[in-house]
Design a protein around this motif. Structure first.
Motif, PDB file in Angstrom:
ATOM      1  N   ASP A   1      39.517  67.104  52.232  1.00 39.75           N
ATOM      2  CA  ASP A   1      40.203  65.856  51.938  1.00 39.75           C
ATOM      3  C   ASP A   1      40.126  64.910  53.136  1.00 39.75           C
ATOM      4  N   MET A   2      40.030  63.640  52.828  1.00 38.01           N
ATOM      5  CA  MET A   2      40.025  62.608  53.863  1.00 38.01           C
ATOM      6  C   MET A   2      41.060  61.560  53.484  1.00 38.01           C
ATOM      7  N   GLU A   3      41.727  61.024  54.493  1.00 36.81           N
ATOM      8  CA  GLU A   3      42.731  60.001  54.240  1.00 36.81           C
ATOM      9  C   GLU A   3      42.080  58.633  54.094  1.00 36.81           C
ATOM     10  N   VAL A   4      42.706  57.801  53.282  1.00 33.93           N
ATOM     11  CA  VAL A   4      42.259  56.414  53.126  1.00 33.93           C
ATOM     12  C   VAL A   4      43.048  55.570  54.131  1.00 33.93           C
ATOM     13  N   VAL A   5      42.323  54.770  54.901  1.00 31.33           N
ATOM     14  CA  VAL A   5      42.942  53.929  55.926  1.00 31.33           C
ATOM     15  C   VAL A   5      43.295  52.579  55.301  1.00 31.33           C
ATOM     16  N   ASP A   6      44.534  52.119  55.554  1.00 30.58           N
ATOM     17  CA  ASP A   6      44.945  50.812  55.040  1.00 30.58           C
ATOM     18  C   ASP A   6      44.138  49.715  55.727  1.00 30.58           C
ATOM     19  N   THR A   7      43.650  48.776  54.939  1.00 36.09           N
ATOM     20  CA  THR A   7      42.912  47.621  55.456  1.00 36.09           C
ATOM     21  C   THR A   7      43.564  46.356  54.917  1.00 36.09           C
ATOM     22  N   PRO A   8      43.330  45.224  55.559  1.00 33.09           N
ATOM     23  CA  PRO A   8      43.943  43.976  55.076  1.00 33.09           C
ATOM     24  C   PRO A   8      43.447  43.607  53.675  1.00 33.09           C
ATOM     25  N   VAL A   9      44.325  42.973  52.921  1.00 32.47           N
ATOM     26  CA  VAL A   9      43.992  42.519  51.574  1.00 32.47           C
ATOM     27  C   VAL A   9      43.630  41.040  51.650  1.00 32.47           C
ATOM     28  N   GLN A  10      42.464  40.715  51.109  1.00 35.69           N
ATOM     29  CA  GLN A  10      42.026  39.316  51.072  1.00 35.69           C
ATOM     30  C   GLN A  10      42.407  38.754  49.704  1.00 35.69           C
ATOM     31  N   VAL A  11      43.167  37.643  49.694  1.00 36.63           N
ATOM     32  CA  VAL A  11      43.611  37.024  48.449  1.00 36.63           C
ATOM     33  C   VAL A  11      42.817  35.742  48.230  1.00 36.63           C
ATOM     34  N   ILE A  12      42.165  35.657  47.086  1.00 37.38           N
ATOM     35  CA  ILE A  12      41.378  34.475  46.735  1.00 37.38           C
ATOM     36  C   ILE A  12      41.987  33.876  45.472  1.00 37.38           C
ATOM     37  N   LYS A  13      42.381  32.611  45.568  1.00 37.17           N
ATOM     38  CA  LYS A  13      42.975  31.920  44.419  1.00 37.17           C
ATOM     39  C   LYS A  13      42.084  30.757  44.018  1.00 37.17           C
ATOM     40  N   SER A  14      41.943  30.552  42.724  1.00 36.88           N
ATOM     41  CA  SER A  14      41.241  29.380  42.219  1.00 36.88           C
ATOM     42  C   SER A  14      41.878  28.982  40.898  1.00 36.88           C
ATOM     43  N   THR A  15      41.727  27.715  40.562  1.00 32.76           N
ATOM     44  CA  THR A  15      42.285  27.186  39.331  1.00 32.76           C
ATOM     45  C   THR A  15      41.174  26.511  38.552  1.00 32.76           C
ATOM     46  N   GLU A  16      41.056  26.850  37.282  1.00 37.54           N
ATOM     47  CA  GLU A  16      40.066  26.221  36.414  1.00 37.54           C
ATOM     48  C   GLU A  16      40.814  25.388  35.380  1.00 37.54           C
ATOM     49  N   VAL A  17      40.435  24.123  35.260  1.00 34.47           N
ATOM     50  CA  VAL A  17      41.046  23.225  34.286  1.00 34.47           C
ATOM     51  C   VAL A  17      40.031  22.974  33.186  1.00 34.47           C
ATOM     52  N   ILE A  18      40.432  23.232  31.943  1.00 36.79           N
ATOM     53  CA  ILE A  18      39.580  22.960  30.785  1.00 36.79           C
ATOM     54  C   ILE A  18      40.180  21.748  30.076  1.00 36.79           C
ATOM     55  N   ASN A  19      39.416  20.647  30.083  1.00 37.71           N
ATOM     56  CA  ASN A  19      39.888  19.384  29.539  1.00 37.71           C
ATOM     57  C   ASN A  19      39.745  19.364  28.017  1.00 37.71           C
ATOM     58  N   PRO A  20      40.417  18.420  27.342  1.00 38.45           N
ATOM     59  CA  PRO A  20      40.314  18.336  25.886  1.00 38.45           C
ATOM     60  C   PRO A  20      38.880  18.147  25.389  1.00 38.45           C
ATOM     61  N   ASP A  21      38.014  17.513  26.190  1.00 43.61           N
ATOM     62  CA  ASP A  21      36.627  17.309  25.758  1.00 43.61           C
ATOM     63  C   ASP A  21      35.752  18.533  26.008  1.00 43.61           C
TER      64      ASP A  21
END
Length: 177
Positions: free
Chosen positions: A66-86
């Protein structure tokens, strides 16, 4: 036979190497229905949040496989998609929709098809922010046009040009919400 063994080793290592990240994705969908004289229109806003964490393995324990998993930083990526009426789509990596204040004036920004619209006290759009190619915006009102951009702290900065005095005036609207 050597080629077959080599091929099997390559396939096996690709399978192991491909699983070195944890990815968690969440999509929040908001549908806004707008009723006006032209009928009913729907604007869909998808907010995508991805959390990516690389998996790193620690040292092997003695007398154990068994090997332990080392905690690493979490990268958060946010994006917003807008779908217009057309049906046209627009992706925004940083959604600046919020309320901003300066010297007793309040501006509320909301995403629209080409940039942002500023909502006045009556709840109706009164001004527009339209994106330029230089990561800034045109601030358009009925009688004036200015350059707008967001500073490093997220505040809205407006720069007006006065042709009578041949000077620029800067207004900074601080983000409230």
């Amino acid at each position: 036979m050597k080629k077959l063994i080599l091929f099997a080793i390559i396939i096996a290592t690709n399978g192991i190497l491909a699983q070195n990240t944890n990815v968690q994705s969440e999509v929040t969908t908001t549908v806004r229905t707008i009723k006006d004289s032209d009928g009913e229109k729907k604007v869909v806003k998808n907010e995508v949040t991805k959390e990516i964490q690389k998996i790193e393995v620690g040292d092997e324990k003695a007398n154990s496989k068994d090997m332990e998993v080392v905690d690493t930083p979490v990268q958060v990526i946010k994006s917003t998609e807008v779908i217009n009426p057309d049906g046209s789509r627009r992706t925004v990596h940083i959604d600046r929709s919020a309320t901003y204040e300066s010297e007793g004036k309040t501006l509320k920004l909301e995403l629209d098809a080409q940039g942002y619209k500023l909502i006045g006290k009556e709840g109706k759009p009164s001004q527009l922010l339209r994106k330029t190619s230089t990561n800034a915006y045109f601030y358009v009102t009925k009688d004036k046009t200015a350059i707008a951009y967001f500073d490093t702290t997220g505040n809205l900065v407006l720069e007006w040009y006065d042709s009578k005095t041949d000077s620029a005036t800067t207004s900074i609207f601080k983000k409230v919400q």
